[in-house]
Structures are given as C-alpha cells and as structure tokens.
Design an enzyme around this catalytic site. Structure first.
Site, PDB file in Angstrom:
ATOM      1  N   ARG A 128       2.305   7.108  -2.733  1.00  0.00           N
ATOM      2  CA  ARG A 128       1.418   8.268  -2.814  1.00  0.00           C
ATOM      3  C   ARG A 128      -0.002   7.977  -2.375  1.00  0.00           C
ATOM      4  O   ARG A 128      -0.603   8.751  -1.635  1.00  0.00           O
ATOM      5  CB  ARG A 128       1.342   8.790  -4.260  1.00  0.00           C
ATOM      6  CG  ARG A 128       2.306   9.874  -4.599  1.00  0.00           C
ATOM      7  CD  ARG A 128       2.604   9.787  -6.071  1.00  0.00           C
ATOM      8  NE  ARG A 128       3.227   8.491  -6.321  1.00  0.00           N
ATOM      9  CZ  ARG A 128       4.525   8.279  -6.228  1.00  0.00           C
ATOM     10  NH1 ARG A 128       5.325   9.267  -5.977  1.00  0.00           N
ATOM     11  NH2 ARG A 128       5.043   7.075  -6.417  1.00  0.00           N
ATOM     12  N   THR A 129      -0.569   6.898  -2.857  1.00  0.00           N
ATOM     13  CA  THR A 129      -1.993   6.688  -2.606  1.00  0.00           C
ATOM     14  C   THR A 129      -2.250   6.525  -1.112  1.00  0.00           C
ATOM     15  O   THR A 129      -3.105   7.197  -0.540  1.00  0.00           O
ATOM     16  CB  THR A 129      -2.509   5.462  -3.393  1.00  0.00           C
ATOM     17  OG1 THR A 129      -2.178   5.649  -4.771  1.00  0.00           O
ATOM     18  CG2 THR A 129      -4.010   5.317  -3.258  1.00  0.00           C
ATOM     19  N   LYS A 153      -2.225 -15.344   6.435  1.00  0.00           N
ATOM     20  CA  LYS A 153      -2.663 -16.609   7.041  1.00  0.00           C
ATOM     21  C   LYS A 153      -3.804 -17.236   6.245  1.00  0.00           C
ATOM     22  O   LYS A 153      -4.401 -18.212   6.678  1.00  0.00           O
ATOM     23  CB  LYS A 153      -3.142 -16.358   8.478  1.00  0.00           C
ATOM     24  CG  LYS A 153      -2.104 -15.754   9.393  1.00  0.00           C
ATOM     25  CD  LYS A 153      -2.722 -15.549  10.767  1.00  0.00           C
ATOM     26  CE  LYS A 153      -1.834 -14.699  11.651  1.00  0.00           C
ATOM     27  NZ  LYS A 153      -2.546 -14.231  12.838  1.00  0.00           N
ATOM     28  N   ARG A 199      -6.470  -1.424  -1.202  1.00  0.00           N
ATOM     29  CA  ARG A 199      -5.698  -1.737  -2.412  1.00  0.00           C
ATOM     30  C   ARG A 199      -5.385  -3.215  -2.369  1.00  0.00           C
ATOM     31  O   ARG A 199      -4.966  -3.740  -1.338  1.00  0.00           O
ATOM     32  CB  ARG A 199      -4.411  -0.916  -2.459  1.00  0.00           C
ATOM     33  CG  ARG A 199      -3.465  -1.408  -3.537  1.00  0.00           C
ATOM     34  CD  ARG A 199      -2.311  -0.504  -3.763  1.00  0.00           C
ATOM     35  NE  ARG A 199      -2.713   0.721  -4.448  1.00  0.00           N
ATOM     36  CZ  ARG A 199      -1.867   1.574  -5.013  1.00  0.00           C
ATOM     37  NH1 ARG A 199      -0.575   1.346  -4.982  1.00  0.00           N
ATOM     38  NH2 ARG A 199      -2.296   2.664  -5.615  1.00  0.00           N
ATOM     39  N   HIS A 217      -8.508   2.212 -10.763  1.00  0.00           N
ATOM     40  CA  HIS A 217      -7.868   3.019  -9.710  1.00  0.00           C
ATOM     41  C   HIS A 217      -8.588   4.373  -9.693  1.00  0.00           C
ATOM     42  O   HIS A 217      -8.039   5.402 -10.095  1.00  0.00           O
ATOM     43  CB  HIS A 217      -6.380   3.169 -10.027  1.00  0.00           C
ATOM     44  CG  HIS A 217      -5.554   3.751  -8.915  1.00  0.00           C
ATOM     45  ND1 HIS A 217      -6.093   4.300  -7.761  1.00  0.00           N
ATOM     46  CD2 HIS A 217      -4.198   3.873  -8.788  1.00  0.00           C
ATOM     47  CE1 HIS A 217      -5.106   4.729  -6.990  1.00  0.00           C
ATOM     48  NE2 HIS A 217      -3.958   4.475  -7.592  1.00  0.00           N
TER      49      HIS A 217
HETATM   50  C1  NCD Z   1      -0.233   3.911  -9.893  1.00  0.00           C
HETATM   51  C2  NCD Z   1      -0.837   2.610  -9.428  1.00  0.00           C
HETATM   52  O1  NCD Z   1      -0.598   2.162  -8.306  1.00  0.00           O
HETATM   53  O2  NCD Z   1      -1.569   2.043 -10.228  1.00  0.00           O
HETATM   54  N1  NCD Z   1       0.394   4.622  -8.863  1.00  0.00           N
HETATM   55  C3  NCD Z   1      -0.329   5.422  -8.059  1.00  0.00           C
HETATM   56  O3  NCD Z   1      -1.273   5.008  -7.419  1.00  0.00           O
HETATM   57  N2  NCD Z   1      -0.010   6.716  -8.041  1.00  0.00           N
HETATM   58  C4  NCD Z   1       0.613   3.777 -11.105  1.00  0.00           C
HETATM   59  C5  NCD Z   1       1.761   2.834 -11.088  1.00  0.00           C
HETATM   60  O4  NCD Z   1       2.031   2.145 -10.112  1.00  0.00           O
HETATM   61  O5  NCD Z   1       2.446   2.780 -12.110  1.00  0.00           O
END
Ligand code: NCD
Length: 368
Positions: free
Chosen positions: A51-52, A80, A101, A129
């Site tokens: 999703r993100t 690397k 991320r 997050h």
């Molecule tokens: C979350 C995350 O990556 O922290 N997911 C997300 O970004 N929608 C929650 C999760 O992974 O449980």
C-alpha cells in the site's frame, strides 16, 4: 526545505491544511491532475510494502508527475554495502522529492541530513510511519468529524508497530482524547511513547483484554503482530493470534465505532467483519492516496494553501534540539547509527532533560 520524518514535522495548523487538502482531493481528484507535471518522485523502499509504495506512486501519477525507484534493498546498491547518506546524495539529481522506507530506525532522518530534496519517512523499522498516520487521521475525521474527545483503542503489537507510535504522537496533540492500549504484556507500547502522550495531556490505560474494553471505544485501531521484528521466532509464536476481532465481538462495540487497521492483516480481523459498516480499513487504504497527494503538494510548495514555512516555528523532530554529539553508542541495535560506520550517534536532551538518540529516539542511559 522541509522533510516529513515524524508526525511532529507538521505543525498542528499545517497538518490541518494537509488534511483539508486531502479531503478536497478525495472529492475532486481530477482537479489536481496536472499539479505535479514535470516533477519526479523517487520511492526508495529497502523493506517490503504494498500500500505505502503503490499509494505514493499512484498519488504522484494522479497529479501528472512521474515516479522512479526500487522496491527492495536487494535491487539497490545497499546490497553492495552503500550507506544511506551516499545513496541519498544522488537522488536530488534524479528526483524532486523522495519517500524512503528502511528497516533501520532513523534512516530517513539520516537521509534528510544529506538530501537536497524533501524526504518523506515511509516507515523506519519499529520507529515511526507518519504518512500512515495521515491516512489514519483523515479516515477518523471522515468517520467521526473530529480528532478530539475520542477514546481510541490500540490493539495488538504496540511495541513494534510503528503506525501505533506515530498515531499516538499525532492524536495526543488534540484535547480530550484517551488511549486504551490493549496488548499482550510482551508487546506493550514503549514507555517513552506512553509518557509523551501523557505529558501532552492524553490519559493512557494499559490492558490485555479486547472484549472487556471494546464497548467503550470510539475508534479501534487493530494491528498485525510484526513477526519480522522478532529476533526469536519462539517469542513470536507465543503471541501470534493474540487478538482476533470477529463479528461476534463487534456486537459489544458502539454502533458508531470505527475499526481501522493499517493493513496488511494476517488474522487479526476475521473476514466476517468486512461487511460491517464500522469496518473502515479499506476506505483507510484508499484515503492513503489522497492524503499522500496532499503531502507531496505541501512539501513541493505546490499546495493551494501556499508554501510551508522554510522552518517551522513550532516543535519539529519530537522537540529534540541537537545538543550533544557523543562517542557513546546508541543502545538500540536497530538504530542507523549502529549499522553504518560513518554515522556518529548524536544525543539530545528533551524537555525533561533526558537524553535521547536523535535518530531513533531511544533514551540513552549512558549519558543520563
Ligand atoms: C504497516 C507498516 O508497514 O508498518 N503497513 C502499512 O504501511 N500500511 C503495518 C504493518 O506492516 O503491519
């Protein structure tokens, strides 16, 4: 130039502007179809995501921009041994804004120190997050028409769940909220997040039973047990499946409670809850596109409400002011400072005089 690394990086008034813009975008998406023409978003994902990353990409594409990036550490030069600082140094030449991320806590902050473009934290280890928080807030606002005077139950993995840490920080800025923190003993929310919420005036009640507490909640925020953060698989086995929300348990909840979940779910919410009007998690995932569109516009200075101030007057970066660079190591082994040799730990004193690592916010006993 402004980054968005944790929820405090937008002041309350900026946040309100971003959420209102997100709401307008949701209603009139087409109106924004050219706002990012000629702009490029880089998505640097060193950790899995569905999703993100896709909602960031969709957000940019829906505004007429372009996207580039990678979706795993294996396909970048991190494999690397390249440092975050080195990776980010070039990105400014390739893109106008980036979302990162990373499994190491504080990696997006490290990136922000070397980037010539706005950096967005799309999740750093078990730390924060903040764009999921925007998604959560706009969903709560849609359901409850307010962000204050709510009783919010956080249920599941409150220790490693970074979405919980960010949402607690964000919601504790509004008056009259109460947090009910429902978790197994082993997965309680870190003390520093509870203390920060309490200091901001948000009472926190810790408990272990979902059914006993569901009836009092306005919002139930379910979370996945973060299997990938456990060092010992046996410890995960002890807590997996701790909470499963079912249609039967929903009978005890208020008729206007909203169920949120950042997704992915494993088994925390039975599918028999999906058709309940109170299930808001798929709407929440859709909202992620609109609110990320709003955030990108804000950070690029393209939002209709105008440019963000170059540096916010109000508290940013969790109120941390850099005071002390130290040879001492951060005690959090998942902190970027312990993984990348060129990154010195930096500690700063918070409002109470306690030292924390500026990257991962872990308290430093060594300096206290
Ligand atoms: C979350 C995350 O990556 O922290 N997911 C997300 O970004 N929608 C929650 C999760 O992974 O449980």
């Amino acid at each position: 130039m402004r980054h968005y690394l944790n929820p405090y990086d937008l002041t309350p008034s900026e946040l309100s502007n971003v959420l209102s813009l997100g709401q307008d975008i949701a209603q009139n998406t087409d109106k924004y179809s050219n706002f990012c023409a000629g702009k490029i978003l880089a998505t640097l994902f060193f950790e899995p995501s569905t999703r993100t990353r896709l909602s960031f990409e969709s957000a940019m594409l829906r505004m007429g921009g372009k996207v580039l990036g990678f979706s795993s550490a294996d396909s970048s030069s991190a494999a690397k041994g390249e440092s975050v600082a080195d990776t980010i140094r070039m990105i400014g030449g390739y893109a106008d804004i980036c979302a990162i991320r990373h499994p190491l806590e504080g990696a997006p902050m490290r990136a922000g120190m070397f980037a010539s473009i706005p950096v967005i934290n799309a999740g750093d280890g078990a730390h924060q997050h903040p764009t999921q928080t925007l998604t959560d807030l706009i969903t709560i606002l849609g359901r409850k028409k307010r962000l204050d005077n709510l009783k919010i139950g956080f249920c599941g993995d409150l220790k490693y769940g970074r979405t919980v840490h960010s949402l607690m920080a964000a919601l504790s800025r509004y008056s009259g909220n109460t947090f009910v923190l429902i978790s197994p003993q082993q997965l309680r929310a870190p003390v520093r997040y509870i203390e920060a919420a309490q200091e901001a005036g948000t009472p926190c009640v810790e408990c272990t039973d979902l059914e006993e507490n569901i009836g009092q909640l306005d919002i139930l925020y379910m979370t996945r047990i973060q299997k990938e953060r456990f060092v010992d698989v046996k410890k995960y086995e002890q807590v997996k499946g701790s909470y499963i929300l079912t249609a039967e348990k929903m009978e005890k909840a208020k008729p206007d409670m909203a169920v949120l979940h950042p997704l992915p779910r494993v088994n925390e919410i039975a599918i028999d809850v999906d058709n309940d009007d109170r299930a808001a998690y798929f709407e929440q995932a859709q909202n992620g596109v609109y609110v990320r569109m709003a955030l990108i516009l804000a950070l690029l200075g393209l939002a209709p409400f105008g440019k963000l101030a170059s540096k916010s007057d109000e508290k940013t970066n969790s109120g941390i002011n850099v005071e002390t660079e130290s040879k001492a190591k951060c005690q959090n082994r998942h902190c970027i400072t312990n993984a990348e040799a060129d990154t010195n730990a930096v500690f700063a004193r918070d409002d109470n005089g306690a030292y924390k690592c500026i990257y991962c916010e872990n308290p430093s006993e060594a300096l206290v």
